[in-house]
Design an enzyme around this catalytic site. Structure first.
Site, short mmCIF file in Angstrom:
data_model
loop_
_atom_site.label_atom_id
_atom_site.label_comp_id
_atom_site.label_asym_id
_atom_site.label_seq_id
_atom_site.Cartn_x
_atom_site.Cartn_y
_atom_site.Cartn_z
N THR A 8 90.48 4.86 -52.24
CA THR A 8 91.90 4.54 -52.07
C THR A 8 92.55 5.58 -51.16
OG1 THR A 8 92.40 5.77 -54.08
CG2 THR A 8 92.14 3.39 -54.32
N ASN A 9 91.74 6.48 -50.63
CA ASN A 9 92.25 7.55 -49.76
C ASN A 9 92.39 7.01 -48.33
OD1 ASN A 9 92.24 9.76 -47.89
ND2 ASN A 9 91.63 11.12 -49.56
N HIS A 11 93.28 8.39 -45.59
CA HIS A 11 92.79 9.25 -44.50
C HIS A 11 91.28 9.08 -44.30
CE1 HIS A 11 96.66 11.27 -44.41
NE2 HIS A 11 96.61 11.27 -45.73
N GLU A 41 85.86 7.42 -63.83
CA GLU A 41 86.10 8.88 -63.84
C GLU A 41 85.05 9.54 -62.96
OE1 GLU A 41 87.65 11.38 -66.08
OE2 GLU A 41 89.17 9.90 -66.64
N ASP A 70 82.25 10.78 -51.33
CA ASP A 70 82.80 11.87 -52.14
C ASP A 70 82.68 13.14 -51.32
OD1 ASP A 70 84.00 12.27 -54.88
OD2 ASP A 70 82.62 13.97 -54.77
N SER A 71 83.77 13.85 -51.21
CA SER A 71 83.78 14.97 -50.27
C SER A 71 84.70 16.07 -50.75
CB SER A 71 84.20 14.47 -48.89
OG SER A 71 85.33 13.62 -49.00
N GLY A 154 94.16 16.75 -46.19
CA GLY A 154 93.56 17.70 -47.12
C GLY A 154 93.64 19.14 -46.63
N ARG A 182 81.80 14.22 -42.39
CA ARG A 182 81.76 12.76 -42.61
C ARG A 182 80.91 12.10 -41.52
NH1 ARG A 182 86.60 12.81 -43.97
NH2 ARG A 182 86.09 12.90 -46.18
#
Ligand code: ITT
Length: 200
Positions: A8-9, A11, A41, A70-71, A154, A182
């Site tokens: 849902t990010n 960026h 979660e 995931d970063s 971020g 990425r």
């Protein structure tokens, strides 16, 4: 073919969309297109564990091919913090700005050498049968104490990649997308994306 980016990010989505544009085979969706979907979660202790967890959970729930990212930022002198807690460094609902402020406070006690850091990105590709591939990419550099730049997101305004003088937030999006953690992860997972039957 349809591919869901399990995020849902906005960026991350923009960066991934931009990088996947050259490879025009996908109709890309994000979790914002599935408002009833409940994200799991993030209980993993590594970026890879969390990427796999996010990809598989979404693939099973949506019955689709899914790519999850995931970063985060790793500061070895801080025992790896903020690490997998990068988005929640300053608390559960912290903004990027809150997280940067906490990082700046924490960095004040470190010398220059101890401000070496790297970004890590894990990407996992899954379908409802399981995770098909999981890869990671890193981008090494150091942290500065005053924010510079307004691009990216971020921790970008505080991070300078080795051999560069600008922060990631001072670089244009194409440059960031050429050198980022990425990008490195995406390059590694590309053969698996290209091999998906419907992309031929
Ligand atoms: P999703 O789980 O929905 O993808 P999220 O923002 O919660 O969104 P993560 O758990 O992977 O995603 O946390 C990523 C955090 O790491 C992000 O909020 C930033 O603080 C940081 N981060 C990751 N990649 C970054 C980048 O390229 N530049 C700057 N900060 C980054």
């Amino acid at each position: 073919m349809e591919l869901v980016l399990a995020t849902t990010n906005m960026h991350k989505t923009l960066e991934l969309r931009q990088m996947l544009k050259a490879f025009g085979a996908f109709d890309l969706y994000t979790l914002l297109d599935f408002p009833d979907y409940q994200q799991p979660e993030e209980t993993g202790l590594s970026f890879e564990e969390n990427a796999c967890l996010k990809a598989l959970h979404a693939a099973k729930a949506l019955n689709k091919w899914v790519l999850a990212d995931d970063s985060g930022l790793v500061v070895p002198a801080l025992g790896g913090e903020p690490g997998v807690y990068s988005s929640r460094f300053a608390g559960k609902n912290a903004s990027d700005k809150d997280n940067r402020n906490k990082l700046k406070e924490t960095l004040a006690d470190l010398n220059e050498e101890e401000r070496s850091a790297y970004f890590e990105c894990a990407l996992a590709l899954a379908n409802p049968d399981g995770v098909q591939k999981c890869v990671r990419g890193t981008c090494e550099g150091y942290l500065i104490l005053e924010e510079r730049g307004s691009q990216g997101f971020g921790y970008d305004p505080l991070f300078v990649k080795w051999d560069y003088s600008k922060t990631l937030a001072e670089l244009d999006v194409d440059t960031k997308n050429r050198i980022s953690h990425r990008r490195k992860a995406l390059d590694k997972i590309m053969p698996s994306l290209e091999a998906l039957p419907c992309t031929i």
